[in-house]
Design a protein around this motif. Structure first.
Motif, PDB file in Angstrom:
ATOM      1  N   GLU A  56     -24.577 -44.053   5.854  1.00  0.00           N
ATOM      2  CA  GLU A  56     -25.334 -43.165   4.962  1.00  0.00           C
ATOM      3  C   GLU A  56     -25.535 -41.782   5.570  1.00  0.00           C
ATOM      4  OE1 GLU A  56     -25.960 -43.783   1.939  1.00  0.00           O
ATOM      5  OE2 GLU A  56     -25.425 -45.911   1.957  1.00  0.00           O
ATOM      6  N   VAL A  57     -25.819 -41.748   6.890  1.00  0.00           N
ATOM      7  CA  VAL A  57     -26.144 -40.465   7.520  1.00  0.00           C
ATOM      8  C   VAL A  57     -24.877 -39.642   7.788  1.00  0.00           C
ATOM      9  CG1 VAL A  57     -26.076 -41.004  10.006  1.00  0.00           C
ATOM     10  CG2 VAL A  57     -27.903 -39.567   9.117  1.00  0.00           C
ATOM     11  N   LYS A  58     -23.756 -40.315   7.885  1.00  0.00           N
ATOM     12  CA  LYS A  58     -22.503 -39.643   8.261  1.00  0.00           C
ATOM     13  C   LYS A  58     -22.133 -38.522   7.288  1.00  0.00           C
ATOM     14  CE  LYS A  58     -18.255 -40.953  10.489  1.00  0.00           C
ATOM     15  NZ  LYS A  58     -17.360 -42.034  10.854  1.00  0.00           N
ATOM     16  N   SER A  59     -22.367 -38.766   6.011  1.00  0.00           N
ATOM     17  CA  SER A  59     -21.973 -37.771   5.008  1.00  0.00           C
ATOM     18  C   SER A  59     -22.934 -36.591   4.955  1.00  0.00           C
ATOM     19  CB  SER A  59     -21.918 -38.441   3.634  1.00  0.00           C
ATOM     20  OG  SER A  59     -23.204 -38.929   3.314  1.00  0.00           O
ATOM     21  N   LEU A  60     -24.078 -36.697   5.649  1.00  0.00           N
ATOM     22  CA  LEU A  60     -25.104 -35.643   5.534  1.00  0.00           C
ATOM     23  C   LEU A  60     -25.026 -34.598   6.646  1.00  0.00           C
ATOM     24  CD1 LEU A  60     -28.165 -37.881   4.515  1.00  0.00           C
ATOM     25  CD2 LEU A  60     -26.747 -36.450   3.031  1.00  0.00           C
ATOM     26  N   GLY A  61     -24.327 -34.887   7.747  1.00  0.00           N
ATOM     27  CA  GLY A  61     -24.185 -33.905   8.831  1.00  0.00           C
ATOM     28  C   GLY A  61     -24.795 -34.403  10.121  1.00  0.00           C
ATOM     29  N   GLU A  62     -24.530 -33.680  11.210  1.00  0.00           N
ATOM     30  CA  GLU A  62     -25.069 -34.021  12.523  1.00  0.00           C
ATOM     31  C   GLU A  62     -25.159 -32.762  13.385  1.00  0.00           C
ATOM     32  OE1 GLU A  62     -22.346 -36.391  15.010  1.00  0.00           O
ATOM     33  OE2 GLU A  62     -20.884 -36.199  13.402  1.00  0.00           O
ATOM     34  N   PRO A  63     -25.927 -32.776  14.460  1.00  0.00           N
ATOM     35  CA  PRO A  63     -26.678 -33.909  14.978  1.00  0.00           C
ATOM     36  C   PRO A  63     -27.882 -34.260  14.094  1.00  0.00           C
ATOM     37  CG  PRO A  63     -27.222 -31.946  16.228  1.00  0.00           C
ATOM     38  CD  PRO A  63     -26.120 -31.552  15.294  1.00  0.00           C
ATOM     39  N   ILE A  64     -28.312 -35.507  14.230  1.00  0.00           N
ATOM     40  CA  ILE A  64     -29.509 -35.891  13.499  1.00  0.00           C
ATOM     41  C   ILE A  64     -30.707 -35.870  14.454  1.00  0.00           C
ATOM     42  CG2 ILE A  64     -28.230 -37.326  11.866  1.00  0.00           C
ATOM     43  CD1 ILE A  64     -29.483 -39.763  13.251  1.00  0.00           C
ATOM     44  N   LEU A  65     -31.848 -35.554  13.886  1.00  0.00           N
ATOM     45  CA  LEU A  65     -33.105 -35.628  14.644  1.00  0.00           C
ATOM     46  C   LEU A  65     -33.754 -36.962  14.309  1.00  0.00           C
ATOM     47  CD1 LEU A  65     -35.232 -34.068  16.422  1.00  0.00           C
ATOM     48  CD2 LEU A  65     -36.403 -33.584  14.267  1.00  0.00           C
TER      49      LEU A  65
END
Ligand code: FE2
Length: 420
Positions: A56-65
């Motif tokens: 799920e997070v992969k499509s939203l961008g990185e780095p993640i906080l």
């Protein structure tokens, strides 16, 4: 009408069941002709759903906080599990594990700076309501150009509003209680003004809520109790609130029955996964309800018991809820009759008032079984503190949403009752 047999002996002006409240109920019905319901959050619910985080997070961008508390998730092994899930998808992340149970403006302000320094593209909040609220606030303010402090955005003294979405935000609750994963507010203490206020906006809704009941099985008993009674307070206050509507009524009554079926079981046997799952559903429903219908007098007072006297939110609500039911009984007899039935009380053959009063006795029994104190006596609150508490509570949006009109004098008496 007389009070419930178990009602506190102190009387509000006009008696507990006052005529003006029946007039108010008529007005409320008229006001309910038009209503709104809003929930833009995608919900992923079920055992093992945490494993979906990476995809799920992969499509939203990185780095993640990654925002969480100081030690509970590390000790339970959940943080390691999150790291493995993110590593599997080769997603980079930075950890902000500075959140304590009663978060203040400072922890949010530092978090916004930290997210900017690390050029984070997504915020993931994992933990109890405090971690999710701080993550939500950091995400909401992450792209604000003129940001100086969240204090400027808090209801009450704050004058700034956000006008667009901030960083994408994913909420992963590890307690079953606050409903923060689907709420559009973050509750933050401002130590300068000695108040606990909401940062609220439709732009604060989580993009995704991942609700995995297996994350709640290791919760200590006292957290199960305090978060569980918070959920019940959201559901009952939301159900009888002035802004309750057709949809919130359906969700609230289902949530109340889930609490009736599962809270004591989850408290007595934490590894009862079925009970944990039902409490996660109840918490979710409570969050949706409170967001769309508002709350009442208990949530008008409890934030200030937290800000001024350090009483945990759920514990404060556990103390307040029976007296809030008692205060509001006259304004919503039919609804309290339905609450009693949803909690599993036998109401056949009873008068409407007798059936409604069963809600009070059922909630008092639940609070007692959960080991939650029944008065403020043991928290060091003194009678000279009540005036400030009443004044601050009177200004709360929750107090304004209470089904029965609340005056300063009513609040003072309400507070005296919970001192006994
Ligand atoms: Fe709450």
């Amino acid at each position: 009408m007389d009070d419930c047999p178990q009602a506190s002996s102190r009387r509000y002006r006009g008696g507990v069941l006052a005529l003006r409240d029946r007039k108010k109920e008529t007005l409320t019905i008229k006001e309910r002709k038009m209503w709104e319901f809003y929930l833009p959050t995608r919900i992923i619910f079920g055992r093992g759903s945490l494993n979906r985080l990476g995809i799920e997070v992969k499509s939203l961008g990185e780095p993640i906080l990654l925002v969480t508390g100081k030690k509970a998730l590390r000790e339970s092994g959940i943080l390691d599990r999150v790291s493995r899930i993110l590593n599997k998808e080769k997603i980079t992340s930075v950890l902000y594990d500075r959140v304590s149970p009663e978060p203040d403006t400072e922890v949010v302000d530092r978090g916004v700076t930290f997210a900017r320094q690390n050029r984070c593209k997504v915020v993931v909040g994992i933990g109890g309501g405090s971690a999710i609220d701080v993550a939500k606030a950091i995400a909401g303010l992450g792209l604000e150009e003129s940001f100086a402090s969240i204090a400027e955005y808090l209801e009450g003294k704050g004058t700034k509003r956000i006008n667009s979405y901030g960083l994408p935000f994913i909420a992963i609750p590890t307690t079953a209680g606050t409903g923060a994963e689907v709420a559009r507010n973050a509750v933050i203490i401002n130590r300068n003004t000695r108040s606990k206020r909401s940062f609220r906006s439709n732009y604060l809704f989580a993009r995704i809520a991942i609700i995995d009941p297996t994350l709640t099985v290791d919760l200590p008993q006292e957290i199960t109790a305090s978060t569980g009674i918070d959920t019940l307070t959201h559901l009952i206050e939301g159900y009888v609130s002035r802004k309750a509507n057709f949809l919130t009524d359906i969700l609230a009554i289902k949530g109340i029955s889930l609490v009736g079926e599962s809270l004591i079981s989850a408290y007595n046997n934490g590894s009862d996964l079925e009970a944990r799952e039902k409490m996660c559903l109840a918490s979710l429903l409570g969050g949706v309800v409170l967001t769309n219908s508002g709350l009442g007098i208990a949530h008008g007072v409890s934030p200030f018991l937290g800000a001024l006297h350090g009483i945990p939110h759920g514990v404060a609500n556990g103390i307040l809820l029976p007296r809030a039911i008692e205060f509001n009984l006259s304004s919503s007899i039919q609804k309290f009759k339905s609450v009693a039935s949803a909690l599993g009380e036998k109401i056949e053959g009873l008068t409407e008032k007798e059936a409604a009063c069963k809600t009070l006795s059922a909630v008092e029994r639940i609070v007692k079984e959960l080991g939650i104190p029944q008065s403020l006596g043991e928290f060091g609150v003194k009678s000279e503190d009540l005036s400030e508490l009443a004044k601050k509570s009177l200004t709360s949006n929750s107090t304004r949403g209470n089904p029965r009109e609340v005056s300063y004098e009513d609040l003072l008496l309400f507070l005296k009752k919970i001192m006994e």
